[in-house]
Write an enzyme that holds these catalytic residues in place. Structure first.
Site, PDB file in Angstrom:
ATOM      1  N   HIS A  37     -73.698  25.737  34.222  1.00  0.00           N
ATOM      2  CA  HIS A  37     -75.144  25.752  33.773  1.00  0.00           C
ATOM      3  C   HIS A  37     -75.394  24.057  33.075  1.00  0.00           C
ATOM      4  CE1 HIS A  37     -74.339  30.122  33.141  1.00  0.00           C
ATOM      5  NE2 HIS A  37     -75.126  30.046  34.110  1.00  0.00           N
ATOM      6  N   GLN A 153     -77.605  31.739  47.596  1.00  0.00           N
ATOM      7  CA  GLN A 153     -78.617  31.735  46.672  1.00  0.00           C
ATOM      8  C   GLN A 153     -79.690  30.408  46.870  1.00  0.00           C
ATOM      9  OE1 GLN A 153     -79.224  33.380  42.713  1.00  0.00           O
ATOM     10  NE2 GLN A 153     -79.007  31.020  42.223  1.00  0.00           N
TER      11      GLN A 153
HETATM   12  P1  AMP Z   1     -76.631  32.399  36.468  1.00  0.00           P
HETATM   13  O1  AMP Z   1     -76.914  32.225  35.013  1.00  0.00           O
HETATM   14  O2  AMP Z   1     -75.582  33.007  36.925  1.00  0.00           O
HETATM   15  O3  AMP Z   1     -77.771  32.826  37.281  1.00  0.00           O
HETATM   16  O4  AMP Z   1     -76.707  30.665  37.190  1.00  0.00           O
HETATM   17  C1  AMP Z   1     -77.970  29.847  36.797  1.00  0.00           C
HETATM   18  C2  AMP Z   1     -77.663  28.699  37.547  1.00  0.00           C
HETATM   19  O5  AMP Z   1     -76.159  28.068  37.268  1.00  0.00           O
HETATM   20  C3  AMP Z   1     -77.293  28.975  39.084  1.00  0.00           C
HETATM   21  O6  AMP Z   1     -78.207  27.958  39.865  1.00  0.00           O
HETATM   22  C4  AMP Z   1     -76.092  28.733  39.583  1.00  0.00           C
HETATM   23  O7  AMP Z   1     -75.846  28.553  40.738  1.00  0.00           O
HETATM   24  C5  AMP Z   1     -75.540  27.536  38.551  1.00  0.00           C
HETATM   25  N1  AMP Z   1     -73.947  27.878  38.251  1.00  0.00           N
HETATM   26  C6  AMP Z   1     -73.505  29.023  37.824  1.00  0.00           C
HETATM   27  N2  AMP Z   1     -72.024  28.957  37.818  1.00  0.00           N
HETATM   28  C7  AMP Z   1     -71.946  27.469  37.940  1.00  0.00           C
HETATM   29  C8  AMP Z   1     -70.820  26.610  38.258  1.00  0.00           C
HETATM   30  N3  AMP Z   1     -69.612  27.198  38.053  1.00  0.00           N
HETATM   31  N4  AMP Z   1     -70.896  25.342  38.624  1.00  0.00           N
HETATM   32  C9  AMP Z   1     -72.359  24.942  38.820  1.00  0.00           C
HETATM   33  N5  AMP Z   1     -73.404  25.603  38.750  1.00  0.00           N
HETATM   34  C10 AMP Z   1     -73.311  26.878  38.487  1.00  0.00           C
END
Ligand code: AMP
Length: 282
Positions: A37, A153
């Site tokens: 994030h 997504q």
């Molecule tokens: P989430 O809180 O899981 O809904 O993720 C929020 C954002 O963070 C989304 O755009 C995810 O794709 C991104 N994200 C989650 N995990 C990672 C990661 N390991 N590397 C890069 N972006 C991430």
């Protein structure tokens, strides 16, 4: 860092910001922040004048038997991390304001939402696109940042933005990984110590596919069989899917040529984990 909970206050903040000629970078999250994030937050800070991060565990993207209630919500820690990054606004709406009882309007990106993760989670992407669109209308960003970790997504959101004419640029950033290659995820917290060790097989399986594809192997069945048997060698892991797909259309490919998305999802204990790599076939 200003914390805004009210939808109209957020809209007014964005309106005034844009009137001052400033650009807004928006990072939507469900919280339980990790370096993945934070890489998006850093990119937003570089790109935009004002950075808004939202934390919202979206109820309508979870199926009835999924982990909406258990999803980790360490708000104090998240606030501390975002303060450290010196963002402008933490947007923290309440669920009953985003999806009140009489909520009845949905956005669905046809076809793309039914593939890959859409098979096991039929209402998932409809829930994501509906709420992301609502947030776009409230935050009015110039740029929005998504992770490649959730590959499907970001493809679906790009399609929604194009089809519906949102004046927003979507920026996608690479997956941030743990020291051993496991993709960072808020759901990794569900893993026991043993399961955490076992989870690394998912990244190893992707690397195996990459190695075979990039070294010229053309038999997709053979590679998929090896990948499945590698994952199957670890007890407690249930593979949901592994696919070779076109990185734009997400259609499964049979001919291994050019850029290929290798994507998988698997259940380990209570966690459903996803990961992917883009590989170059000869
Ligand atoms: P989430 O809180 O899981 O809904 O993720 C929020 C954002 O963070 C989304 O755009 C995810 O794709 C991104 N994200 C989650 N995990 C990672 C990661 N390991 N590397 C890069 N972006 C991430």
């Amino acid at each position: 860092m200003r914390i805004i909970k009210d939808l109209e206050e957020m809209q007014m903040y964005s309106f005034k910001t844009r009137c001052r000629g400033k650009t807004i970078g928006f990072v939507p999250t469900m919280g339980c922040l990790h370096e993945g994030h934070l890489s998006l937050v850093e990119a937003a800070k570089k790109k935009a004048d004002v950075v808004v991060v939202s934390i919202f565990v979206n109820p309508i993207q979870f199926g009835p038997s999924e982990d909406y209630k258990e999803y980790p919500r360490p708000l104090a820690t998240d606030k501390g991390l975002l303060e450290h990054f010196d963002i402008d606004v933490l947007f923290l709406p309440e669920a009953n304001k985003i999806t009140p009882d009489n909520f009845s309007s949905y956005i669905e990106v046809d076809k793309l939402s039914k593939k890959m993760c859409g098979r096991a989670r039929p209402a998932y992407f409809r829930g994501v696109t509906t709420i992301v669109a609502k947030f776009f209308n409230i935050v009015c960003p110039d740029f929005t940042f998504f992770g490649e970790k959730d590959y499907q997504q970001q493809i679906i959101i790009k399609k929604m933005v194009k089809d519906l004419g949102f004046a927003i640029k979507i920026i996608t950033l690479p997956t941030v990984r743990e020291f051993d290659g496991l993709a960072m995820s808020s759901r990794n917290q569900y893993l026991s110590v043993k399961e955490r060790e076992q989870a690394i097989i998912l990244y190893k399986a992707l690397c195996l596919a990459r190695q075979e594809i990039e070294s010229g192997e053309k038999n997709d069945h053979k590679i998929l069989l090896r990948v499945r048997s590698l994952i199957g060698s670890v007890p407690n892991i249930r593979l949901d899917y592994v696919v070779f797909a076109d990185p734009e259309t997400l259609d499964e490919v049979k001919t291994l040529r050019g850029k290929i998305l290798v994507a998988l999802a698997a259940y380990i204990g209570k966690a459903r984990l996803i990961d992917n790599l883009i590989v170059n076939a000869k």
